[in-house]
Design an enzyme around this catalytic site. Structure first.
Site, PDB file in Angstrom:
ATOM      1  N   ASN A  16       0.835  -1.207   0.000  1.00 16.55           N
ATOM      2  CA  ASN A  16       0.000   0.000   0.000  1.00 16.55           C
ATOM      3  C   ASN A  16       0.871   1.259   0.000  1.00 16.55           C
ATOM      4  OD1 ASN A  16      -3.038  -0.481   0.120  1.00 16.55           O
ATOM      5  ND2 ASN A  16      -2.253  -2.011   1.543  1.00 16.55           N
ATOM      6  N   LEU A  95      -2.379   2.026  18.836  1.00 19.23           N
ATOM      7  CA  LEU A  95      -1.949   3.400  19.111  1.00 19.23           C
ATOM      8  C   LEU A  95      -2.612   3.900  20.388  1.00 19.23           C
ATOM      9  CD1 LEU A  95      -2.339   4.516  15.421  1.00 19.23           C
ATOM     10  CD2 LEU A  95      -0.178   4.126  16.628  1.00 19.23           C
ATOM     11  N   ASN A 109      -6.477   4.988   7.870  1.00 17.37           N
ATOM     12  CA  ASN A 109      -5.999   3.593   7.848  1.00 17.37           C
ATOM     13  C   ASN A 109      -6.688   2.865   6.706  1.00 17.37           C
ATOM     14  OD1 ASN A 109      -4.788   1.151   8.866  1.00 17.37           O
ATOM     15  ND2 ASN A 109      -6.778   0.602   9.730  1.00 17.37           N
ATOM     16  N   HIS A 111      -8.007  -1.067   5.694  1.00 19.65           N
ATOM     17  CA  HIS A 111      -8.309  -2.357   6.328  1.00 19.65           C
ATOM     18  C   HIS A 111      -8.961  -3.276   5.293  1.00 19.65           C
ATOM     19  CE1 HIS A 111      -9.325  -5.107   9.579  1.00 19.65           C
ATOM     20  NE2 HIS A 111     -10.519  -5.218   9.020  1.00 19.65           N
ATOM     21  N   ASP A 147      -9.805  -0.392  14.222  1.00 26.44           N
ATOM     22  CA  ASP A 147     -10.597  -0.526  12.993  1.00 26.44           C
ATOM     23  C   ASP A 147     -11.961   0.165  13.094  1.00 26.44           C
ATOM     24  OD1 ASP A 147      -8.486  -1.942  11.832  1.00 26.44           O
ATOM     25  OD2 ASP A 147      -9.217  -3.840  12.623  1.00 26.44           O
ATOM     26  N   GLU A 176      -7.365  -2.364  -2.694  1.00 21.15           N
ATOM     27  CA  GLU A 176      -6.731  -1.483  -1.702  1.00 21.15           C
ATOM     28  C   GLU A 176      -5.820  -0.474  -2.392  1.00 21.15           C
ATOM     29  OE1 GLU A 176      -4.919  -3.240   1.803  1.00 21.15           O
ATOM     30  OE2 GLU A 176      -6.099  -5.049   1.555  1.00 21.15           O
TER      31      GLU A 176
HETATM   32  C1  GRF Z   1      -3.131  -4.657   3.976  1.00 21.24           C
HETATM   33  O1  GRF Z   1      -3.989  -5.713   3.680  1.00 21.24           O
HETATM   34  C2  GRF Z   1      -3.848  -3.590   4.769  1.00 21.24           C
HETATM   35  O2  GRF Z   1      -5.192  -3.475   4.436  1.00 21.24           O
HETATM   36  C3  GRF Z   1      -3.706  -4.087   6.181  1.00 21.24           C
HETATM   37  O3  GRF Z   1      -2.417  -4.639   6.244  1.00 21.24           O
HETATM   38  C4  GRF Z   1      -2.022  -5.067   4.942  1.00 21.24           C
HETATM   39  C5  GRF Z   1      -0.724  -4.377   4.650  1.00 21.24           C
HETATM   40  O4  GRF Z   1      -0.176  -4.801   3.430  1.00 21.24           O
HETATM   41  N1  GRF Z   1      -3.937  -3.034   7.132  1.00 21.24           N
HETATM   42  P1  GRF Z   1       1.019  -3.971   2.786  1.00 21.24           P
HETATM   43  O5  GRF Z   1       2.133  -3.943   3.813  1.00 21.24           O
HETATM   44  O6  GRF Z   1       0.521  -2.612   2.447  1.00 21.24           O
HETATM   45  O7  GRF Z   1       1.415  -4.763   1.564  1.00 21.24           O
END
Ligand code: GRF
Length: 217
Positions: A16, A95, A109, A111, A147, A176
């Site tokens: 991400n 946190l 964030n 998720h 979350d 994502e």
């Molecule tokens: C992702 O699936 C995100 O939604 C979750 O943790 C994972 C992180 O993946 N919070 P990356 O490190 O961004 O590849």
């Protein structure tokens, strides 16, 4: 117009983070990454940032006596980097309330489920176990409870009868990588504001129609 200054917090592979790096490399994108912080020294995402010449900072939580001290160190590093928006991207630490209050409405964030369904870890398996027909991902503002917080964008994916958790995770991850930069863009362009505990988007384009799974003949 000045670009919104981001801090991206990671703990692991950083895919991400990569989607944000890629979006920010477009000259017209309204945000830029000022600092990437990892709580794990070996996080692969640190290399992604270094390859793009983005300053990195490793703040190893194991070296701090309390969560408050660890969080304060992160705030110090982010403020020194001029951070305006904190993006949690696979950051695997809870946190403190103080940290969440300090960055209230300035921290988001991503998720891998359609919140408020399936909070926590192993959520793809949880969705399969529950037998739901759709899952997806959510970008949301961060609140102290895990979350939780106003939803900014969600993307939906169908679940197949023969999916493994890994199949579903891959399908969700593809989405994502699309919605995280879109959420950052909405915030940077000041097209979103928080009313009550809902994130309201000015000029929201809502898709029309519906989806069914299985499709009905
Ligand atoms: C992702 O699936 C995100 O939604 C979750 O943790 C994972 C992180 O993946 N919070 P990356 O490190 O961004 O590849």
């Amino acid at each position: 117009m000045a670009k919104l200054k981001l801090a991206v917090l990671i703990s692991g592979r950083g895919s991400n983070l990569q989607s944000l790096i890629d979006a920010c490399s477009e000259p017209s994108f309204p945000a830029e990454i000022g600092i990437v912080i990892s709580n794990r020294p070996g996080a692969a995402g640190l290399l992604r940032a270094q390859k793009s010449a983005i300053p990195t900072h490793c703040i190893d939580h194991k070296l701090f006596g309390t969560r408050a001290e660890f969080d304060a160190e992160m705030t110090k590093a982010m403020e020194a980097a001029g951070t305006e928006l904190v993006c949690l991207a696979g950051f695997m630490r809870l946190l403190s309330d103080e940290f969440c209050a300090h960055w209230l409405d300035r921290m988001i964030n991503i998720h891998p489920s359609l919140l408020p369904s399936f909070k926590g870890l192993n959520v793809q398996q949880a969705a399969l176990d529950a037998g739901v027909r759709f899952s997806g991902c959510t970008v949301h503002y961060v609140r102290p409870e895990m979350d939780c917080g106003p939803v900014i964008i969600q993307a939906v994916v169908p679940i197949s009868a023969d999916d493994t958790a890994n199949d579903l995770a891959k399908r969700i991850l593809t989405e994502e990588h699309k919605i995280y930069p879109e959420a950052v863009r909405l915030i940077a362009e000041k097209r979103i504001f928080i009313k009550g505990e809902k994130a309201v988007i000015a000029t929201q384009n809502t898709p029309v129609g519906s989806m069914r799974n299985p499709t009905v003949e």
